[in-house]
Design a protein around this motif. Sequence first.
Motif, PDB file in Angstrom:
ATOM      1  N   MET A   1       5.690  -4.663 -22.021  1.00 24.02           N
ATOM      2  CA  MET A   1       4.505  -4.611 -21.171  1.00 24.02           C
ATOM      3  C   MET A   1       4.781  -3.746 -19.947  1.00 24.02           C
ATOM      4  O   MET A   1       5.850  -3.823 -19.356  1.00 24.02           O
ATOM      5  N   LYS A   2       3.792  -2.962 -19.566  1.00 26.67           N
ATOM      6  CA  LYS A   2       3.893  -2.103 -18.388  1.00 26.67           C
ATOM      7  C   LYS A   2       2.925  -2.609 -17.323  1.00 26.67           C
ATOM      8  O   LYS A   2       1.745  -2.800 -17.591  1.00 26.67           O
ATOM      9  N   ILE A   3       3.456  -2.801 -16.106  1.00 25.49           N
ATOM     10  CA  ILE A   3       2.679  -3.416 -15.026  1.00 25.49           C
ATOM     11  C   ILE A   3       2.696  -2.518 -13.795  1.00 25.49           C
ATOM     12  O   ILE A   3       3.767  -2.090 -13.348  1.00 25.49           O
ATOM     13  N   LEU A   4       1.527  -2.247 -13.247  1.00 26.17           N
ATOM     14  CA  LEU A   4       1.408  -1.478 -12.010  1.00 26.17           C
ATOM     15  C   LEU A   4       1.119  -2.430 -10.860  1.00 26.17           C
ATOM     16  O   LEU A   4       0.089  -3.118 -10.849  1.00 26.17           O
ATOM     17  N   PHE A   5       2.038  -2.489  -9.914  1.00 26.28           N
ATOM     18  CA  PHE A   5       1.840  -3.299  -8.706  1.00 26.28           C
ATOM     19  C   PHE A   5       1.219  -2.420  -7.624  1.00 26.28           C
ATOM     20  O   PHE A   5       1.758  -1.365  -7.290  1.00 26.28           O
ATOM     21  N   VAL A   6       0.115  -2.867  -7.069  1.00 29.32           N
ATOM     22  CA  VAL A   6      -0.519  -2.179  -5.941  1.00 29.32           C
ATOM     23  C   VAL A   6      -0.301  -3.065  -4.725  1.00 29.32           C
ATOM     24  O   VAL A   6      -0.894  -4.139  -4.608  1.00 29.32           O
ATOM     25  N   ALA A   7       0.587  -2.639  -3.826  1.00 31.52           N
ATOM     26  CA  ALA A   7       1.056  -3.511  -2.748  1.00 31.52           C
ATOM     27  C   ALA A   7       0.632  -3.001  -1.378  1.00 31.52           C
ATOM     28  O   ALA A   7       0.542  -1.799  -1.141  1.00 31.52           O
ATOM     29  N   SER A   8       0.395  -3.938  -0.478  1.00 33.73           N
ATOM     30  CA  SER A   8       0.057  -3.584   0.908  1.00 33.73           C
ATOM     31  C   SER A   8       1.301  -3.433   1.762  1.00 33.73           C
ATOM     32  O   SER A   8       1.341  -2.638   2.692  1.00 33.73           O
ATOM     33  N   ILE A   9       2.344  -4.226   1.455  1.00 34.24           N
ATOM     34  CA  ILE A   9       3.639  -4.080   2.130  1.00 34.24           C
ATOM     35  C   ILE A   9       4.740  -4.244   1.093  1.00 34.24           C
ATOM     36  O   ILE A   9       4.565  -4.924   0.071  1.00 34.24           O
ATOM     37  N   TYR A  10       5.881  -3.621   1.378  1.00 31.60           N
ATOM     38  CA  TYR A  10       6.999  -3.604   0.430  1.00 31.60           C
ATOM     39  C   TYR A  10       8.244  -3.242   1.229  1.00 31.60           C
ATOM     40  O   TYR A  10       8.164  -2.499   2.208  1.00 31.60           O
ATOM     41  N   LYS A  36       5.885  -0.394 -11.969  1.00 29.76           N
ATOM     42  CA  LYS A  36       5.675   0.698 -11.016  1.00 29.76           C
ATOM     43  C   LYS A  36       4.984   0.104  -9.802  1.00 29.76           C
ATOM     44  O   LYS A  36       4.066  -0.699  -9.937  1.00 29.76           O
ATOM     45  N   VAL A  37       5.446   0.481  -8.594  1.00 26.97           N
ATOM     46  CA  VAL A  37       4.864  -0.051  -7.363  1.00 26.97           C
ATOM     47  C   VAL A  37       4.209   1.071  -6.571  1.00 26.97           C
ATOM     48  O   VAL A  37       4.839   2.099  -6.291  1.00 26.97           O
ATOM     49  N   LEU A  38       2.937   0.871  -6.212  1.00 25.26           N
ATOM     50  CA  LEU A  38       2.232   1.786  -5.321  1.00 25.26           C
ATOM     51  C   LEU A  38       2.225   1.194  -3.920  1.00 25.26           C
ATOM     52  O   LEU A  38       1.844   0.033  -3.729  1.00 25.26           O
ATOM     53  N   ILE A  39       2.668   1.966  -2.926  1.00 24.81           N
ATOM     54  CA  ILE A  39       2.651   1.504  -1.541  1.00 24.81           C
ATOM     55  C   ILE A  39       2.288   2.661  -0.637  1.00 24.81           C
ATOM     56  O   ILE A  39       2.778   3.777  -0.806  1.00 24.81           O
ATOM     57  N   TYR A  40       1.392   2.401   0.320  1.00 24.21           N
ATOM     58  CA  TYR A  40       0.978   3.436   1.275  1.00 24.21           C
ATOM     59  C   TYR A  40       0.917   2.790   2.650  1.00 24.21           C
ATOM     60  O   TYR A  40       0.234   1.783   2.844  1.00 24.21           O
ATOM     61  N   ILE A  56      -5.611   5.262 -10.630  1.00 21.53           N
ATOM     62  CA  ILE A  56      -6.094   5.984 -11.815  1.00 21.53           C
ATOM     63  C   ILE A  56      -4.955   6.768 -12.462  1.00 21.53           C
ATOM     64  O   ILE A  56      -4.744   6.714 -13.678  1.00 21.53           O
ATOM     65  N   ARG A  57      -4.190   7.465 -11.628  1.00 22.50           N
ATOM     66  CA  ARG A  57      -3.109   8.323 -12.141  1.00 22.50           C
ATOM     67  C   ARG A  57      -2.079   7.535 -12.934  1.00 22.50           C
ATOM     68  O   ARG A  57      -1.722   7.893 -14.064  1.00 22.50           O
ATOM     69  N   TYR A  58      -1.572   6.445 -12.338  1.00 28.54           N
ATOM     70  CA  TYR A  58      -0.509   5.687 -12.987  1.00 28.54           C
ATOM     71  C   TYR A  58      -1.067   4.585 -13.895  1.00 28.54           C
ATOM     72  O   TYR A  58      -0.389   4.134 -14.824  1.00 28.54           O
ATOM     73  N   GLY A  59      -2.286   4.143 -13.602  1.00 21.42           N
ATOM     74  CA  GLY A  59      -2.862   3.047 -14.376  1.00 21.42           C
ATOM     75  C   GLY A  59      -3.164   3.404 -15.811  1.00 21.42           C
ATOM     76  O   GLY A  59      -3.204   2.525 -16.686  1.00 21.42           O
ATOM     77  N   LYS A  60      -3.380   4.687 -16.096  1.00 22.72           N
ATOM     78  CA  LYS A  60      -3.680   5.108 -17.464  1.00 22.72           C
ATOM     79  C   LYS A  60      -2.535   4.800 -18.425  1.00 22.72           C
ATOM     80  O   LYS A  60      -2.747   4.648 -19.627  1.00 22.72           O
ATOM     81  N   LYS A  61      -1.324   4.701 -17.868  1.00 22.30           N
ATOM     82  CA  LYS A  61      -0.140   4.545 -18.716  1.00 22.30           C
ATOM     83  C   LYS A  61       0.388   3.109 -18.756  1.00 22.30           C
ATOM     84  O   LYS A  61       1.452   2.862 -19.318  1.00 22.30           O
ATOM     85  N   ILE A  62      -0.349   2.180 -18.173  1.00 19.73           N
ATOM     86  CA  ILE A  62       0.159   0.807 -18.089  1.00 19.73           C
ATOM     87  C   ILE A  62      -0.796  -0.166 -18.793  1.00 19.73           C
ATOM     88  O   ILE A  62      -1.874   0.203 -19.264  1.00 19.73           O
ATOM     89  N   ASP A  63      -0.372  -1.437 -18.824  1.00 16.17           N
ATOM     90  CA  ASP A  63      -1.174  -2.467 -19.497  1.00 16.17           C
ATOM     91  C   ASP A  63      -1.955  -3.335 -18.514  1.00 16.17           C
ATOM     92  O   ASP A  63      -3.067  -3.760 -18.808  1.00 16.17           O
ATOM     93  N   ILE A  64      -1.338  -3.627 -17.366  1.00 18.64           N
ATOM     94  CA  ILE A  64      -1.938  -4.528 -16.382  1.00 18.64           C
ATOM     95  C   ILE A  64      -1.780  -3.933 -14.988  1.00 18.64           C
ATOM     96  O   ILE A  64      -0.724  -3.409 -14.643  1.00 18.64           O
ATOM     97  N   ILE A  65      -2.837  -4.029 -14.184  1.00 20.34           N
ATOM     98  CA  ILE A  65      -2.774  -3.680 -12.762  1.00 20.34           C
ATOM     99  C   ILE A  65      -2.777  -4.994 -11.976  1.00 20.34           C
ATOM    100  O   ILE A  65      -3.603  -5.876 -12.235  1.00 20.34           O
TER     101      ILE A  65
END
Length: 359
Positions: A1-10, A36-40, A56-65
């Motif tokens: 399984m591929k998981i994209l984490f969208v985080a506010s802090i890291y 994969k972790v997205l942080i801004y 959108i960019r990384y989510g196309k390649k994963i199973d769960i956001i």
Amino acid sequence: MKILFVASIYPPDIGGPSSYVSNLVKELDIRGYITKVLIYRNFLPFKLLFYFFNTIRYGKKIDIIYAHGGLTTTLPSLLAAYFIRKKIGIKITGDYIWEQLTNLKLIKDDIDVFQSKKYNVLITFLKFVQSFVVKRADFIITPSAYLKNIVIGWGANEEKINLIYNAINAGNFINKKEKNEAPIIISIGRLVSWKGFDYLIRAFSGLYHRFPESKLVIIGDGPLMSYLRNLAAKSSAKNSIIFTGALNKEKINDWYNKADCFVLFSGYEGLSHVLLEALSFVLPVIASKKGGNVELVQNGINGVLIDWPDTIQLKKTLWSFLNKPDSFISNPGLIDENRFSWGYMVDKTVLVFKKYENG
């Protein structure tokens, strides 16, 4: 399984949500999942655009956001997930709108009052957007029953809300407690109004003449730092109140090991990560009877729960500890391992992911 984490802090950001995401990612990597972790860390409006386009960019390649944080992370990742037709879950660790409005001094209401009270057009709109997000997410995870009920009040379907308590990987901590000549009380958190550090300083100062060797250590930073320092400097206990500022995890753990008692006199908590940590270091805890605190602290057993904002009760409880620290409570550090163990938390989270992976 591929998981994209969208985080506010890291990390290197500090705080419970940062620790939760980083530790969960490490555990999932060990178990063979791809993460994969997205942080801004910059400001609006670029944050919204970053999260939308990169989801959108990384989510196309994963199973769960899996999105964390306030509307600046959950809203753009939700819209992106719909755009690329991916399942998205969000973790709710608090009412971010209430927090921001309180920090900006635009409201003075308690969080529970805020849920049902009617406000101006702007606040009503922000509440609408928050409701929009939780209604359209595929699944929601909350770390306490208290927050689950809050999210139900926002209009979320109860069936898609998963109560999974936060947990501490106890193997990361080394308890090497040494006996102090005089009691050390610590409190940790962001220095904001609802954390109640001003109440704690006043209560501790009121007991200083009876326990002049005791110390109060406040760990953290925030907008109220100057105010709290001035408050302490004007008190009789000015030489016994220590402000450390923000510390890394290793130095925070050092203070846990030095401490004799942990206090969290907050007016609002989803489920406190630092309270869990304090219990993991086998510290007796004193906590306000608010939010998720009552789900962690067993009154008179692993700690003491006191009404908020009853400063007289806080002062009496501090006196009880300082007077007889060795017999203050019966079982410091006791945690319900069926609910708060690290392995249990990860297992339940993975089960939720798998449910929606192909759903």
